[in-house]
Structure formats: C-alpha cells, structure tokens
Scaffold this motif. Structure first.
Motif, PDB file in Angstrom:
ATOM      1  N   HIS A  52       1.426  22.509  14.029  1.00 18.99           N
ATOM      2  CA  HIS A  52       2.603  23.393  13.991  1.00 18.99           C
ATOM      3  C   HIS A  52       3.433  23.079  12.760  1.00 18.99           C
ATOM      4  O   HIS A  52       3.509  21.928  12.327  1.00 18.99           O
ATOM      5  N   GLN A 106      11.988  30.121  16.431  1.00 13.64           N
ATOM      6  CA  GLN A 106      10.808  30.988  16.425  1.00 13.64           C
ATOM      7  C   GLN A 106       9.525  30.164  16.599  1.00 13.64           C
ATOM      8  O   GLN A 106       8.614  30.552  17.328  1.00 13.64           O
ATOM      9  N   GLN A 107       9.472  29.001  15.920  1.00 15.38           N
ATOM     10  CA  GLN A 107       8.292  28.141  16.036  1.00 15.38           C
ATOM     11  C   GLN A 107       8.117  27.616  17.456  1.00 15.38           C
ATOM     12  O   GLN A 107       6.997  27.526  17.968  1.00 15.38           O
ATOM     13  N   HIS A 109       9.225  29.100  20.235  1.00 16.87           N
ATOM     14  CA  HIS A 109       8.877  30.220  21.116  1.00 16.87           C
ATOM     15  C   HIS A 109       7.440  30.696  20.911  1.00 16.87           C
ATOM     16  O   HIS A 109       6.901  31.401  21.762  1.00 16.87           O
ATOM     17  N   SER A 110       6.837  30.299  19.769  1.00 20.32           N
ATOM     18  CA  SER A 110       5.452  30.725  19.539  1.00 20.32           C
ATOM     19  C   SER A 110       4.441  29.647  19.937  1.00 20.32           C
ATOM     20  O   SER A 110       3.254  29.770  19.639  1.00 20.32           O
ATOM     21  N   TRP A 114       4.209  28.299  25.841  1.00 20.74           N
ATOM     22  CA  TRP A 114       5.662  28.467  26.056  1.00 20.74           C
ATOM     23  C   TRP A 114       5.930  29.457  27.183  1.00 20.74           C
ATOM     24  O   TRP A 114       6.905  29.329  27.916  1.00 20.74           O
TER      25      TRP A 114
END
Length: 424
Positions: A52, A106-107, A109-110, A114
């Motif tokens: 990530h 955003q990272q 939630h992706s 999640w």
C-alpha cells in the motif's frame, strides 16, 4: 458438551445499523462479533504495508520492528477470510513524506477488506521519535478501532480505541544490565521534572482570571503557573533535594500546544531519572487532550529505570487504562493538590515505594519494553474486550544445566548415596 456452532458471516456486509456519528462507536454498535467465535482462536490478519502506498512513508525502523513482531505472533493468520480483526500499521510516518489527510483517508478506504465502513479493523500508529503526530485526527476512519499515543477528546472513543505506549526499543532489545537495581528505595532526588512549555493555555485564552476569582469557585484558566511556583518553593526550601527545571538547556522537542516538551536526549533524561525516587509528569493544560505521546514517553522512561511516576492531572487516560491497575505503580494526583504534593510524597512508606517500583518494572517489562510486547499488548486488549480466551502457552522441556563434573546436575543416582552431591 459439544463445541458451539461456528458463526461465519454469509456475506461481506454484516448488516449492523450505522451509528449516527463515528464518534459514538462502541463495541456493541461498531464491532461484528460474528467474525470472532469463541473457538476461533482470535485469528488476526495483518495487511502487508509494502503493498500500500502509505507503507512507503513509514519510519523504516517502526515498519521493520512491526513486521518482525507480526512474523512471530501466535494469533496472526495469512487467511483474511477467517480473520476476526484486520490490522493496518500507518505510523509513525516520516514528516517530509506525509500524505495529505484526504489521500490517507482514500488509501484506508480502498483496503481490500475495508467493506465500506472498516468494521473489525485496527489502525495502529506507533510513535518513536515524533511526539506530535496524530495522522488520523481529521480523517474518517469509520468503524475501525485506533491504537496510538495521542488523542483529543473529540476523536477518542472510550472502550473502543486503545491508548498505547511509544515504541522506543524498535529493533534492539533493552539492555537489562543497565537498568538500575530496585534498592535502595530512596534516591538522591525526592522528585525531578524537566520540561518546557511552548504555549500556555493563558496565551491561547488571551486572558487569565485573577486569583480572587478562582477562590470564589471559578476554575483557574491554567494551573501550570501555580505548579511552577509551588515546585520552585519546594526546591528553594531545601527540606528535600529535588530538581525542577522549566526551561530546557538545549532546544526542546516538538510538542503540542499547552503540553510540556521533553528536554535533551533520552540518555540524559534517563540519567536524571536513575537518581530520582519520583518522576513528575505534568499533563497538558488543554483539557481536550486525553493523552499525548510526550506524557506516555515520560511514563515509559520513568518505569524503565524505576522512578515512580507522579501524574499531575487525573483527567488523562493512561495506556491500557481499562486493563492495567495504574494506582499500583503510579500516583495520580489532581492538579489542585499541587500544594499538598510534597507532604504526600514524603508520607509514603518505603515498603509501599518498593511495591510500586516493582509493579512499575513488571508493567514495563511485560507490556511496553519491546516491539513484540507492544504488539502483543495491543492485540490482548482487543481480545480481552471481546471476551475471547488466550491461546494456550506451549509446554517446552526445560534446558538441562551441565554440572562441572560433566554430568547434568542431579542425574546420577549414586551421588546422593555417597553424600558428595556438589551443586556448586
């Protein structure tokens, strides 16, 4: 008695009604128990940070220590489908590379598991060098639990989020030979404090109430001026040897507004604490700060070398406060009692002092000292809250100690008969 029927969610959405706001998250409305049956053994899936983008900005030592602890932890599973909780490490981050809050949100939630709201996720933010980092303060973390050392009251959810200690010994074991002995009970200084306040609550409130107004029942704007005056008076009285310094010789560490910044290098602070019976920890003047990394760092260092922590300010949440009986290892004193503090510290018996020092050493060694203990303690907090039993500890054969005669001690049946059993 047969085993209970295994509960596994049939689909990704657990069907929990969303709370009106994430700040009212508690286990009963934000945690999916169906993923964690009693007999599951508490499987924990840990995201690989290298996969990530936020993994590239992590402090390399924190990341390496975390990965090493994960690889040896008994609860970690490689199978995300059976996991009870999902752990993601997001700090400490390197200051120069920090992403914007919207990018980090955003990272998060992706993340692959999640599932819209992050339920059963545990976000870990370990502080090592920086005392001011609170990367999740202004981002939406949904139903995910947060474990870190700095919390504002607007973001902290009691019984759901976890207050942790800093990760000081990231890749190195603490040198137990350098830790001072528990005795003598009394040390050179009765108590010590070193710190510098960058911004007082007065300057942030613009006006301070007069002493007369406080006496009439109004809470003072900032107790710290009175604390400074009282502690200096104790030092000047020379009744006991104490050391208090309210300005740093060198540049103080970065700190949040209204909190006392750490002075000097860690080694210098430890040398002073080794000479102190008690170590004062003055909590931030801002009542909205539930706990800060500087406070937990002071607590960690005091316990490490056997200085009994005296926490001025009873409103803070100490690390793992709902699991650890802190009154057995530290004194927690409300700030208005500052004038009585000297009397209080002198009135504690040597037996009680020694018991508190021993308990503090036990807490430090068992729960805070290394990256393995920090990670295990965070997981144990979650596991205890959701009422899952711990994994049994495997029995291992004891190591035989060879005797100087070449035989293992106590293995020769004839030695006892001859009366020359020599155990050295």
């Amino acid at each position: 008695l047969s085993l209970p029927v295994r509960l596994l969610p049939e689909k990704d959405d657990s069907g929990l009604p969303l709370p009106k706001s994430p700040s009212i998250c508690r286990l009963h409305n934000c945690f999916d128990y169906s993923r964690c049956p009693l007999t599951s053994g508490f499987p924990v899936f840990v995201y690989n940070t290298d996969e990530h983008s936020f993994g590239t900005v992590l402090d390399p030592l924190v990341k390496q220590a975390f990965q090493s602890s994960v690889s040896t932890n008994v609860y970690v599973t490689k199978n995300p489908n059976i996991a009870c909780i999902y752990v993601v490490l997001i700090g400490e981050m390197q200051e120069i590379l920090m992403p914007k809050p919207s990018e980090l949100e955003q990272q998060l939630h992706s993340l692959p598991y999640w599932r819209t709201d992050g339920h059963n996720h545990l976000i870990i933010n370990l502080s090592r060098k920086l005392q001011t980092q609170n990367v999740v303060h202004n981002i939406s973390t949904g139903r995910a639990m947060i474990a870190q050392s700095t919390f504002y009251d607007t973001q902290f959810r009691p019984g759901f989020d976890i207050v942790t200690t800093p990760l000081v010994h990231a890749m190195s074991e603490p040198n137990f030979l350098e830790i001072p002995a528990q005795v003598p009970v009394k040390r050179k200084y009765l108590f010590s404090f070193q710190g510098e306040k960058i911004e007082s609550l007065k300057s942030s409130l613009q006006e301070a109430r007069s002493f007369e107004e406080e006496i009439e029942g109004n809470a003072p704007a900032d107790y710290d001026d009175r604390i400074i005056a009282t502690l200096k008076a104790v030092q000047d009285s020379k009744l006991d040897v104490v050391l208090v310094e309210f300005t740093c010789k060198n540049r103080p560490a970065a700190s949040l507004p209204t909190e006392w910044a750490l002075c000097g290098e860690r080694e210098d602070r430890l040398e002073l604490l080794k000479l102190s019976t008690f170590s004062l920890i003055i909590t931030p003047g801002d009542g909205h700060l539930v706990i800060t990394s500087s406070c937990t760092m002071r607590l960690f260092e005091a316990l490490e070398v056997g200085a009994i922590p005296v926490i001025l300010g009873e409103h803070v949440h100490l690390p793992y406060y709902d699991m650890i009986q802190w009154n057995e290892a530290a004194l927690i004193v409300p700030k208005p009692r500052i004038t009585e503090l000297h009397f209080l510290l002198r009135s504690i018996s040597d037996n009680d002092l020694l018991a508190m020092r021993r308990q503090g050493r036990f807490l430090w060694e068992t729960y805070f000292s290394t990256s393995d203990t920090v990670f295990s303690t965070i997981l144990a907090s979650v596991r205890t809250r959701i009422m899952l039993p711990a994994a049994p500890i495997r029995e291992e054969p004891a190591v035989e100690i060879p005797h100087k005669s070449g035989k293992a001690a106590g293995t020769d049946p004839n030695m006892a008969d001859n009366g020359d059993l020599d155990l050295g």
